[in-house]
Motif scaffolding. Structure first.
Motif, PDB file in Angstrom:
ATOM      1  N   VAL A   1       1.095  -1.030   0.342  1.00 12.57           N
ATOM      2  CA  VAL A   1       0.139  -0.304  -0.271  1.00 12.57           C
ATOM      3  C   VAL A   1       0.721   1.712  -0.129  1.00 12.57           C
ATOM      4  O   VAL A   1       1.151   1.759   0.947  1.00 12.57           O
ATOM      5  CB  VAL A   1      -1.191  -0.053   1.209  1.00 12.57           C
ATOM      6  CG1 VAL A   1      -1.681   1.379   0.639  1.00 12.57           C
ATOM      7  CG2 VAL A   1      -1.724  -0.847   0.633  1.00 12.57           C
ATOM      8  N   LEU A   2       1.032   1.791  -0.978  1.00 13.18           N
ATOM      9  CA  LEU A   2       1.765   2.999  -1.512  1.00 13.18           C
ATOM     10  C   LEU A   2       1.168   3.974  -2.038  1.00 13.18           C
ATOM     11  O   LEU A   2       0.511   3.855  -1.745  1.00 13.18           O
ATOM     12  CB  LEU A   2       2.775   2.499  -2.669  1.00 13.18           C
ATOM     13  CG  LEU A   2       3.815   1.871  -2.865  1.00 13.18           C
ATOM     14  CD1 LEU A   2       4.784   1.757  -3.914  1.00 13.18           C
ATOM     15  CD2 LEU A   2       5.093   1.618  -1.621  1.00 13.18           C
ATOM     16  N   PRO A   3       1.904   5.271  -0.984  1.00 20.75           N
ATOM     17  CA  PRO A   3       0.674   6.758  -1.064  1.00 20.75           C
ATOM     18  C   PRO A   3       1.325   7.530  -2.082  1.00 20.75           C
ATOM     19  O   PRO A   3       1.553   7.093  -3.033  1.00 20.75           O
ATOM     20  CB  PRO A   3       1.580   6.648   0.716  1.00 20.75           C
ATOM     21  CG  PRO A   3       2.576   6.724   0.172  1.00 20.75           C
ATOM     22  CD  PRO A   3       2.801   5.077  -0.031  1.00 20.75           C
TER      23      PRO A   3
ATOM     24  N   LEU B   1       7.128   3.157   5.158  1.00 14.68           N
ATOM     25  CA  LEU B   1       5.934   2.289   3.164  1.00 14.68           C
ATOM     26  C   LEU B   1       6.211   0.777   3.514  1.00 14.68           C
ATOM     27  O   LEU B   1       6.028   0.255   2.458  1.00 14.68           O
ATOM     28  CB  LEU B   1       7.723   2.311   2.019  1.00 14.68           C
ATOM     29  CG  LEU B   1       8.385   3.677   2.056  1.00 14.68           C
ATOM     30  CD1 LEU B   1       9.250   4.527   1.885  1.00 14.68           C
ATOM     31  CD2 LEU B   1       6.797   4.680   0.905  1.00 14.68           C
ATOM     32  N   GLY B   2       6.034  -0.046   4.759  1.00 19.97           N
ATOM     33  CA  GLY B   2       5.787  -1.021   4.532  1.00 19.97           C
ATOM     34  C   GLY B   2       6.874  -2.641   4.502  1.00 19.97           C
ATOM     35  O   GLY B   2       6.835  -3.936   4.642  1.00 19.97           O
TER      36      GLY B   2
ATOM     37  N   ARG C   1       6.499   3.303  -7.017  1.00 23.05           N
ATOM     38  CA  ARG C   1       5.092   3.345  -7.786  1.00 23.05           C
ATOM     39  C   ARG C   1       5.489   2.918  -9.242  1.00 23.05           C
ATOM     40  O   ARG C   1       4.824   2.434  -9.979  1.00 23.05           O
ATOM     41  CB  ARG C   1       4.411   4.911  -7.202  1.00 23.05           C
ATOM     42  CG  ARG C   1       3.581   4.510  -5.868  1.00 23.05           C
ATOM     43  CD  ARG C   1       3.271   6.219  -5.919  1.00 23.05           C
ATOM     44  NE  ARG C   1       1.634   5.751  -6.697  1.00 23.05           N
ATOM     45  CZ  ARG C   1       0.679   5.607  -6.786  1.00 23.05           C
ATOM     46  NH1 ARG C   1       0.621   5.207  -5.137  1.00 23.05           N
ATOM     47  NH2 ARG C   1       0.057   5.943  -7.307  1.00 23.05           N
ATOM     48  N   ARG C   2       7.062   3.195  -9.185  1.00 27.19           N
ATOM     49  CA  ARG C   2       7.227   3.490 -11.026  1.00 27.19           C
ATOM     50  C   ARG C   2       7.796   1.815 -10.995  1.00 27.19           C
ATOM     51  O   ARG C   2       7.437   1.254 -12.468  1.00 27.19           O
ATOM     52  CB  ARG C   2       8.093   4.610 -11.104  1.00 27.19           C
ATOM     53  CG  ARG C   2       7.643   5.737 -11.449  1.00 27.19           C
ATOM     54  CD  ARG C   2       8.492   7.045 -11.786  1.00 27.19           C
ATOM     55  NE  ARG C   2       8.422   7.805 -12.876  1.00 27.19           N
ATOM     56  CZ  ARG C   2       8.388   8.146 -13.845  1.00 27.19           C
ATOM     57  NH1 ARG C   2       8.538   6.832 -14.564  1.00 27.19           N
ATOM     58  NH2 ARG C   2       7.876   9.391 -14.130  1.00 27.19           N
TER      59      ARG C   2
ATOM     60  N   LYS D   1      11.388   8.006  -2.913  1.00 28.25           N
ATOM     61  CA  LYS D   1      11.638   7.009  -2.531  1.00 28.25           C
ATOM     62  C   LYS D   1      10.158   6.210  -2.918  1.00 28.25           C
ATOM     63  O   LYS D   1      10.233   5.444  -3.884  1.00 28.25           O
ATOM     64  CB  LYS D   1      12.195   5.437  -1.707  1.00 28.25           C
ATOM     65  CG  LYS D   1      11.768   4.208  -1.093  1.00 28.25           C
ATOM     66  CD  LYS D   1      12.864   4.196  -0.373  1.00 28.25           C
ATOM     67  CE  LYS D   1      13.451   2.968  -0.200  1.00 28.25           C
ATOM     68  NZ  LYS D   1      14.678   2.368   0.654  1.00 28.25           N
ATOM     69  N   THR D   2       8.924   6.640  -2.748  1.00 27.77           N
ATOM     70  CA  THR D   2       7.404   6.271  -3.041  1.00 27.77           C
ATOM     71  C   THR D   2       7.807   6.201  -4.319  1.00 27.77           C
ATOM     72  O   THR D   2       7.162   5.553  -5.263  1.00 27.77           O
ATOM     73  CB  THR D   2       6.387   7.111  -2.614  1.00 27.77           C
ATOM     74  OG1 THR D   2       6.596   6.407  -0.661  1.00 27.77           O
ATOM     75  CG2 THR D   2       5.275   7.294  -2.784  1.00 27.77           C
TER      76      THR D   2
END
Length: 310
Positions: free
Chosen positions: A148-150, A292-293, A264-265, A259-260
């Motif tokens: 689950v990325l913001p 970030l998990g 995501r990319r 980093k997020t």
């Protein structure tokens, strides 16, 4: 038959990559990167990879050796030894370490830096050979497929924008300058000095596993403020090569933002597993990764051995 230790050859790349992945499952490794490291690293590194071959001609272990070009002091070198798990206890590791140390001594290395897995046997193996254990390095894993990325904030903070490293192809010096500053603040056993720009290009930009389109850069008022480097195996594994924020911009969440964006990319490009590593003293980055998990995957210990000057 005794273990044979010899210099790496390009035709060993597939086996060496398999050994490294089996020995350290959380790292990202490809045959192309193995060949690149062996033959395209900066000349000043004097890098050489050794392999251990069994009686059937199979590569059972490897050792990466060279000069630490980021050290501000002379005499520092590195040795990273890996043996396939099902081949341990047969002398490959011992033979590789002996040959590697002899080579490093011939280069004038007096401090050999290594990293060993916290697996119940590797630290003892190193200590019996004169290596003193230092601090731990934490390796972390993220199930990128289901993470689950913001979403990035909309709008971004005033003056802030996100780009990829590919946007800097015409002028890479802003990325170089940011990396030099951030690397200098990394915890470790060696006082670092900036590597020359051309060597930095070889060590980072020119690598076959570096992905400029997945590497994210956060800018503030047009200046590089933070970045997150992406290295990939071309299949399904992603590694955060370095994430950093320049001193003047810290405390604003920019490392997490970059980093997020990179993660995501990477997920959109089909990568399913993400890995990263942080010194145990790097609490800010460990906190970013936890949010970030990322979860603990393994621990390695920094070790150093002093060799007598020649």
């Amino acid at each position: 038959m005794p273990i044979i230790v010899r210099t790496f050859r390009p035709e060993d790349a597939e086996e060496v990559a398999a050994v490294r992945t089996a020995a350290v499952p959380h790292q990202v490794c490809s045959p192309e990167a193995v060949v690149w490291d062996a033959f395209r690293s900066p000349e000043a590194m004097r890098r050489r990879r050794l392999v251990a071959v069994d009686e059937d001609g199979r590569v059972t272990g490897c050792a990466d050796t060279g000069i630490d070009v980021e050290s501000a002091e002379s005499g520092h070198g590195f040795l990273l030894t890996e043996v396939r798990p099902d081949a341990r206890g047969r002398g490959a590791g011992q033979a590789l370490v002996a040959a590697a140390e002899a080579r490093l001594a011939s280069l004038g290395v007096t401090a050999v830096h290594s990293w060993v897995a916290d697996d119940g046997c590797s630290p003892g193996f190193a200590e019996r050979r004169g290596y003193l254990r230092g601090g731990p390095v934490r390796y972390l894993a993220l199930d990128l497929a289901d993470a689950v990325l913001p979403e990035p904030p909309a709008p971004l903070p005033p003056g802030t924008e996100l780009r990829t490293a590919a946007a800097f192809t015409g002028d890479l010096r802003p990325l170089y300058e940011a990396d030099v500053e951030c690397v200098a603040d990394e915890p470790g056993d060696v006082v670092v000095a900036p590597v020359p720009f051309e060597d930095w290009l070889l060590l980072n930009w020119a690598r076959p596993d570096f992905d400029a389109d997945l590497t994210a850069v956060a800018l503030v008022d047009g200046a590089v403020a933070a970045y997150s480097v992406a290295q990939v195996d071309g299949r399904d594994r992603y590694w955060s090569g370095m994430t950093g924020t320049r001193r003047a911009f810290r405390g604003r969440g920019l490392a997490r933002l970059a980093k997020t964006a990179s993660l995501r990319r990477a997920r959109a490009a089909g990568y399913r597993h993400a890995f990263t590593g942080n010194d145990a003293d790097n609490r800010p980055m460990l906190a970013v990764n936890a949010r970030l998990g990322y979860r603990p995957a393994a621990t390695r210990w920094r070790c150093v051995k002093r060799l007598p000057p020649r």
